[in-house]
Scaffold this active site. Structure first.
Site, PDB file in Angstrom:
ATOM      1  N   HIS A  87      20.515  82.434  32.993  1.00  0.00           N
ATOM      2  CA  HIS A  87      20.814  82.545  31.506  1.00  0.00           C
ATOM      3  C   HIS A  87      20.907  81.212  30.889  1.00  0.00           C
ATOM      4  CE1 HIS A  87      25.231  81.840  31.581  1.00  0.00           C
ATOM      5  NE2 HIS A  87      25.171  82.430  32.800  1.00  0.00           N
ATOM      6  N   ASP A  89      22.454  81.081  27.447  1.00  0.00           N
ATOM      7  CA  ASP A  89      23.480  81.247  26.564  1.00  0.00           C
ATOM      8  C   ASP A  89      24.738  80.575  27.200  1.00  0.00           C
ATOM      9  OD1 ASP A  89      23.624  83.538  28.163  1.00  0.00           O
ATOM     10  OD2 ASP A  89      25.233  84.448  26.861  1.00  0.00           O
ATOM     11  N   GLU A 159      24.095  86.801  28.802  1.00  0.00           N
ATOM     12  CA  GLU A 159      24.988  87.076  29.808  1.00  0.00           C
ATOM     13  C   GLU A 159      26.351  86.696  29.452  1.00  0.00           C
ATOM     14  OE1 GLU A 159      27.160  86.092  33.502  1.00  0.00           O
ATOM     15  OE2 GLU A 159      27.134  85.062  31.748  1.00  0.00           O
ATOM     16  N   GLU A 160      26.471  85.884  28.255  1.00  0.00           N
ATOM     17  CA  GLU A 160      28.053  85.410  28.158  1.00  0.00           C
ATOM     18  C   GLU A 160      28.715  86.595  27.182  1.00  0.00           C
ATOM     19  OE1 GLU A 160      29.653  83.673  29.937  1.00  0.00           O
ATOM     20  OE2 GLU A 160      28.412  81.684  30.473  1.00  0.00           O
ATOM     21  N   ASP A 186      23.744  81.774  39.600  1.00  0.00           N
ATOM     22  CA  ASP A 186      24.961  81.809  38.778  1.00  0.00           C
ATOM     23  C   ASP A 186      26.131  82.090  39.344  1.00  0.00           C
ATOM     24  OD1 ASP A 186      26.318  81.651  36.313  1.00  0.00           O
ATOM     25  OD2 ASP A 186      25.925  83.496  35.662  1.00  0.00           O
TER      26      ASP A 186
END
Length: 324
Positions: A87, A89, A159-160, A186
């Site tokens: 990701h 973000d 994702e965040e 991740d």
């Protein structure tokens, strides 16, 4: 020199250029939770897509109801078809006053022990990991002219904030992403000197439980001793979820949970994760899980039941003699 050795040598020789490319991505303030940064999230997606395209990936920036997903596809040598997930973000940077340098102005810093680190928001979650994978692909292409496997990338931008639009995106494009292997870049290392490969993650089932007894709040001086108290009842239910050996008592909870192979269990034991190392820094001494299990099993290979919050009755200032 083997192919892998040549690729690793190429990565070492190109490290400065790799850092430049990573720093360019780190400068983009792609905070997904704040609508004010929507343009920056889009810019980060386009930046990643352009970088993948520069090493031969067929790329597209796919729209969702939120931030876009970067999809890249490249053929490689014969072998399993790999789906790479990452990701672009990042988390918000508040509180800013705790940052010693601006969070989107990346720089190298040398720690007291001599190690060099990259300081910037997203350097280790997840732009650093995503770019590590992309740089590996770049080096393979430079050394061999092709990738070692057919690779599809899916690099998202939410994702965040819970990946709330990724689920529909994956469902709508399931056939496209039904490949042989999925690599999620991740997770974490075991420690600063020991890499780790995570082969599975614990899933999550989250439930809200509400207990109601009387049809209104009751004065505990009048009804106490006769009226059932929902907090007392809830506490009894929650307390009964574990037995004296730390096992979860929910019926069927351990169904399908396999025992570890002996060699894997020996490997885990060899990591020597002790309560002093793991719990000591947070002010605890004794594990609360299954008493016949190693601590490392409790936190990595065994299912767990946890209470994430509880509220009821009067919680304001002072006291209020109420049975809720």
């Amino acid at each position: 020199m083997s192919t892998l050795d040549a690729v690793l040598d190429r990565i070492d020789r190109d490290i400065d250029q790799s850092l430049d490319r990573l720093f360019a991505l780190l400068r983009i303030a792609s905070v997904s939770t704040d609508p004010a940064f929507a343009g920056q999230c889009r810019a980060a997606a386009e930046h990643v897509a352009a970088d993948l395209k520069s090493i031969g990936f067929e790329t597209s920036v796919r729209p969702t109801e939120g931030h876009p997903v970067v999809v890249g596809k490249a053929n490689g040598a014969a072998g399993p078809r790999v789906l790479f997930y990452g990701h672009y973000d990042v988390q918000p940077v508040d509180p800013l006053n705790l940052w010693k340098t601006p969070p989107f102005e990346p720089h190298l810093e040398t720690l007291p022990d001599g190690r060099k680190i990259i300081v910037a928001r997203g350097a280790c979650d997840d732009k650093g990991q995503a770019m590590t994978f992309i740089e590996a692909c770049r080096a393979f292409k430079a050394v061999t002219g092709k990738l070692p496997l057919p690779i599809t990338t899916m690099i998202e931008g939410e994702e965040e904030c819970g990946s709330r639009n990724l689920f529909k995106f994956v469902r709508d494009n399931a056939a496209e992403f039904k490949l042989d292997l999925a690599l999620v870049c991740d997770t974490a290392m075991w420690d600063a000197a020991t890499p780790a490969i995570t082969t599975s993650l614990r899933g999550l089932v989250y439930e809200d439980v509400k207990i109601t007894c009387a049809d209104r709040d009751l004065h505990s001086g009048v009804f106490g001793g006769a009226a059932q108290n929902p907090l007392r009842l809830l506490s009894a239910i929650l307390g009964a979820m574990w037995d004296g050996y730390g096992r979860v008592t929910i019926p069927g909870f351990y169904d399908g949970v396999k025992e570890l192979p002996a060699d894997i269990k020996a490997d885990l034991k060899g990591l020597n994760l002790t309560p002093e190392k793991f719990l000591g820094p947070i002010g605890l001494k004794k594990p609360s899980g299954e008493k016949d299990r190693m601590l490392i099993e409790m936190v990595t290979t065994r299912p767990t039941a946890e209470i994430n919050g509880i509220i009821g009755g009067y919680t304001g200032e002072g006291a209020k003699t109420v049975i809720p």
